[in-house]
Design an enzyme around this catalytic site. Structure first.
Site, PDB file in Angstrom:
ATOM      1  N   GLY A 111       0.337   7.386   2.039  1.00 38.05           N
ATOM      2  CA  GLY A 111      -0.645   8.419   1.725  1.00 38.05           C
ATOM      3  C   GLY A 111      -1.858   7.891   0.979  1.00 38.05           C
ATOM      4  CB  CYS A 112      -2.672   4.647  -0.531  1.00 38.31           C
ATOM      5  SG  CYS A 112      -4.019   3.803  -1.379  1.00 38.31           S
ATOM      6  CB  VAL A 113      -7.570   7.397   1.108  1.00 38.25           C
ATOM      7  CG1 VAL A 113      -8.791   7.307   1.994  1.00 38.25           C
ATOM      8  CG2 VAL A 113      -6.960   8.764   1.158  1.00 38.25           C
ATOM      9  CE  LYS A 140      -3.632   2.306   2.585  1.00 40.60           C
ATOM     10  NZ  LYS A 140      -4.473   2.267   3.782  1.00 40.60           N
ATOM     11  N   PRO A 141       0.667   2.139  -0.988  1.00 38.60           N
ATOM     12  CG  PRO A 141       0.328   2.987  -3.130  1.00 38.60           C
ATOM     13  CD  PRO A 141      -0.239   2.037  -2.119  1.00 38.60           C
TER      14      PRO A 141
END
Length: 105
Positions: free
Chosen positions: A103-105, A100-101
């Protein structure tokens, strides 16, 4: 940590459904995410995004920012969202087997 089984393969995923081990990426994983994302058929453009994400991750250890991804693929941001409705961070990175990147919501 959870395990998902799809087409006879087990995948260890985090709480958001991203692969815990990039090396467990496979065709079965792509098919699993495709269903989760509601994508009926993968096009060459989907594969371009997946490959660019994987190449960038392998060289840099992180996923590219969305504007960098747009620049690398030459796809407009709007088109990337058309290909992956949940977004490049959630949908495309997940399909590419990346974590998961940030800052990915």
């Amino acid at each position: 940590m959870a395990t998902v089984e799809f087409n006879g393969k087990n995948f260890e995923i985090d709480e958001d459904g991203f692969l815990l081990d990039y090396n467990s990426y496979s065709e079965e994983w792509v098919d699993y995410v495709k269903g989760q994302e509601g994508i009926e058929e993968l096009t060459d453009e989907h594969w371009v995004l997946v490959k660019v994400l994987q190449d960038y991750y392998e060289k840099n250890g992180i996923a590219p920012m969305v504007r960098v991804l747009s620049k690398l693929t030459k796809f407009k941001l709007k088109h990337i969202y058309e290909l992956f409705p949940s977004g490049p961070g959630k949908g495309a990175c997940k399909m590419a087997g990346l974590p998961k990147p940030t800052g990915c919501v």
